[in-house]
Scaffold this motif. Sequence first.
Motif, short mmCIF file in Angstrom:
data_model
loop_
_atom_site.label_atom_id
_atom_site.label_comp_id
_atom_site.label_asym_id
_atom_site.label_seq_id
_atom_site.Cartn_x
_atom_site.Cartn_y
_atom_site.Cartn_z
N ASN A 89 43.42 80.48 17.48
CA ASN A 89 43.10 81.26 16.27
C ASN A 89 42.88 82.75 16.55
N ALA A 90 43.25 83.22 17.76
CA ALA A 90 43.10 84.64 18.09
C ALA A 90 44.48 85.27 18.23
N THR A 91 44.56 86.51 17.80
CA THR A 91 45.82 87.24 17.94
C THR A 91 45.94 87.75 19.38
N PRO A 92 47.15 88.04 19.81
CA PRO A 92 47.32 88.63 21.15
C PRO A 92 46.56 89.94 21.30
N GLU A 93 46.46 90.71 20.22
CA GLU A 93 45.73 91.99 20.26
C GLU A 93 44.24 91.76 20.50
N GLU A 94 43.68 90.73 19.81
CA GLU A 94 42.26 90.41 20.00
C GLU A 94 41.99 89.99 21.44
N THR A 95 42.87 89.16 21.96
CA THR A 95 42.72 88.68 23.34
C THR A 95 42.81 89.84 24.32
N ALA A 96 43.77 90.73 24.12
CA ALA A 96 43.95 91.88 25.00
C ALA A 96 42.75 92.82 24.91
N ALA A 97 42.25 93.05 23.68
CA ALA A 97 41.10 93.95 23.50
C ALA A 97 39.85 93.37 24.17
N PHE A 98 39.65 92.06 24.04
CA PHE A 98 38.51 91.40 24.68
C PHE A 98 38.62 91.53 26.20
N ALA A 99 39.79 91.22 26.73
CA ALA A 99 40.00 91.28 28.17
C ALA A 99 39.78 92.70 28.70
N GLU A 100 40.25 93.69 27.96
CA GLU A 100 40.09 95.09 28.38
C GLU A 100 38.62 95.49 28.37
N THR A 101 37.89 95.10 27.34
CA THR A 101 36.46 95.41 27.26
C THR A 101 35.69 94.76 28.40
N ILE A 102 35.94 93.47 28.62
CA ILE A 102 35.25 92.74 29.70
C ILE A 102 35.60 93.34 31.05
N SER A 103 36.85 93.71 31.25
CA SER A 103 37.27 94.32 32.51
C SER A 103 36.53 95.64 32.75
N GLY A 104 36.40 96.45 31.71
CA GLY A 104 35.68 97.72 31.83
C GLY A 104 34.21 97.51 32.17
N ILE A 105 33.58 96.53 31.51
CA ILE A 105 32.18 96.22 31.79
C ILE A 105 32.04 95.68 33.21
N HIS A 106 32.97 94.82 33.61
CA HIS A 106 32.94 94.25 34.97
C HIS A 106 33.08 95.36 36.01
N ASN A 107 34.00 96.29 35.80
CA ASN A 107 34.18 97.40 36.73
C ASN A 107 32.92 98.25 36.84
N PHE A 108 32.29 98.52 35.69
CA PHE A 108 31.05 99.29 35.71
C PHE A 108 29.94 98.53 36.42
N ALA A 109 29.83 97.23 36.17
CA ALA A 109 28.81 96.40 36.82
C ALA A 109 29.03 96.39 38.34
N GLU A 110 30.28 96.31 38.77
CA GLU A 110 30.57 96.36 40.21
C GLU A 110 30.17 97.71 40.80
N PHE A 111 30.44 98.78 40.07
CA PHE A 111 30.03 100.11 40.52
C PHE A 111 28.51 100.18 40.62
#
Length: 172
Positions: free
Chosen positions: A123-145
């Motif tokens: 029930n999710a669009t590819p855009e929603e999935t990509a936006a979620f993944a991008e947000t989580i990746s950014g948070i993960h990168n900041f948390a690693e930093f």
Amino acid sequence: MQLDEAKSKFIEGWGTLGSAWGVSRTMAQVHALLLVSLGSLSTEDIMEQLQISRGNVNLNVRALMDWGIVRKELRPGERREFFSAEKDIHKVATLILQERRRRELEPIMRVLGEIRHVEPSPNATPEETAAFAETISGIHNFAEFANRAASTLIKADENWFLSTFMKLMRPG
């Protein structure tokens, strides 16, 4: 300003700082009292000076001991327990950083690691999935930093830490 008034202001100020950092005001005040006390204090001493209950003292002293910034002292022939705070503020800051890292940063890093690579749901669009993944990746990168920065500060030599901190605090 007289010593008693200065101690009282410090204890109040440390309590306010603690509550701003997500620590109970009373816990921070108990820590402040132990920081500025010449020797170790008993539960009764803390109760009297901060006007708090025995249960409140016991709860907060145990929490401070869990953080590693307060220690219990036993005296021969005494049934009472006495408590003292670590006075080396660099060591206190390091212990607090280690504990906050363990309690806050490490759990969210585990969650972020688990959800970092996400599959689209029906029930999710590819855009929603990509936006979620991008947000989580950014948070993960900041948390690693943040984790690497915390590791560096924890391992840093006291003189390096203090000189760097003082340079940062210098105006202009």
